[in-house]
Design an enzyme around this catalytic site. Structure first.
Site, PDB file in Angstrom:
ATOM      1  N   SER A  62       0.812  -1.228   0.000  1.00  0.00           N
ATOM      2  CA  SER A  62       0.000   0.000   0.000  1.00  0.00           C
ATOM      3  C   SER A  62       0.838   1.267   0.000  1.00  0.00           C
ATOM      4  CB  SER A  62      -0.952   0.018   1.212  1.00  0.00           C
ATOM      5  OG  SER A  62      -1.931  -0.967   1.084  1.00  0.00           O
ATOM      6  N   ARG A  78      -3.497  -8.022  -7.938  1.00  0.00           N
ATOM      7  CA  ARG A  78      -3.489  -6.750  -8.688  1.00  0.00           C
ATOM      8  C   ARG A  78      -2.042  -6.378  -8.975  1.00  0.00           C
ATOM      9  NH1 ARG A  78      -4.271  -2.729  -5.032  1.00  0.00           N
ATOM     10  NH2 ARG A  78      -2.150  -2.071  -5.423  1.00  0.00           N
ATOM     11  N   GLU A 123       4.916  -3.858  -8.976  1.00  0.00           N
ATOM     12  CA  GLU A 123       4.735  -4.972  -8.040  1.00  0.00           C
ATOM     13  C   GLU A 123       3.425  -5.689  -8.340  1.00  0.00           C
ATOM     14  OE1 GLU A 123       4.333  -3.623  -4.032  1.00  0.00           O
ATOM     15  OE2 GLU A 123       2.854  -2.108  -4.529  1.00  0.00           O
TER      16      GLU A 123
END
Length: 302
Positions: free
Chosen positions: A140, A244, A263
């Protein structure tokens, strides 16, 4: 009725967003008829699950201990089927240098960079700007810092609390493109235009901090290419369930026009602002259908 334990919270730097993901998924699973037990994960989680014995664990944890293979290993030992990727894929995807090596071996473009120790940096080691500094194993965008050219800052000026080593990479200018993969299919690509400096933790989980363009305004060849790259990354890491992949498209006037993978996230956000539910929705898959598919896909030995 299948009994689903939704694992959320934990003690990582992404605890708050995990709670939001977990609550959204627990509510959706209850709406479609599952017996749901939300669990704010603490260090006695093995004992808790041994007593509860759910049919499936829905893993809504983010960050270390929930996304890095550790909780997955515990679930394997307990023999409880779980969602998302297994032990090895989770550990590889969370370890940015290891994932980058696999991506490069598979022919995916990555930003140039190297792992530097804090000692090297404090002794004056340098890296040409523009650059990005990343923790080796956080998600994140936690701990990510960008240093652009002509800034009055150096590597030595960046405060650091994420361990002895950092990943320092060349900053790729251009556009932010993200792709959702579900099972063995890339569902679609969205472009993110953050209103601030970059798509950081605040922009990811705060309404109005970024513009989402779905589908990403790319020509067909570009769109197909980035979907194929995301699927390759998913496969080379050995991911299961939903993932994702995040990319930069360097289509600036001085750029090479190429996609660079940043990533692959094995535990993508599942909040109301999250991208996988948004992409799935555009593909005709409701949030309820998405979480139901994840539960029915859950297994051990992933």
């Amino acid at each position: 009725m299948k009994h689903v334990a939704v694992l959320m919270g934990g003690w990582s730097a992404e605890r708050e967003v995990s709670l939001l993901s977990g609550e959204a998924c627990a509510d959706a699973l209850a709406r479609v008829g599952y017996q749901v037990t939300p669990i704010d994960v603490s260090r006695d989680i093995a004992e808790t699950l041994s007593k509860l014995r759910p049919d499936v664990c829905f893993n809504a944890l983010h960050g270390r201990y929930g996304e890095d293979g550790t909780i997955q290993g515990m679930l394997e030992i307990l023999g409880i089927p779980y969602t998302h990727s297994g032990v090895l894929a989770s550990a590889l995807a969370m370890d940015k240098p290891a994932a980058k090596t696999l991506f490069e071996d598979a022919g995916l473009r990555c930003a140039e960079g190297r792992v530097m120790t804090r000692k090297e940096i404090l002794e004056g080691a340098d890296y040409p700007a523009p650059l990005v500094i990343k923790p080796l194993n956080e998600g994140s965008s936690v701990g990510v810092t960008i240093l652009l050219e002509n800034e009055n800052r150096t590597l030595q000026d960046v405060p650091w609390t994420f361990g002895n080593e950092v990943l320092v990479e060349t900053y790729i200018p251009g556009r932010e493109i993200q792709v959702a993969v579900m099972g063995d299919e890339a569902l679609g690509a969205v472009e993110i235009r953050p209103l601030g400096r970059f798509y950081d933790y605040e922009a990811k989980y705060t309404s109005g901090k970024a513009e989402h363009l779905m589908p990403a305004p790319l020509d067909k060849n570009q769109y197909d290419e980035v979907l194929e790259m995301a699927l390759t990354a998913h496969r080379v890491l050995g991911c299961k369930g939903v993932s994702r992949a995040d990319f930069r498209l360097n289509d600036t006037p001085e750029g090479d026009g190429n996609f660079y993978i940043l990533e692959t996230n094995t535990q993508p956000g599942m909040t109301e602002f999250s991208l996988v539910p948004e992409i799935a929705g555009y593909a005709g898959i409701s949030f309820e259908d998405l979480v139901r598919w994840m539960v029915e896909d859950a297994t051990c030995d992933r």
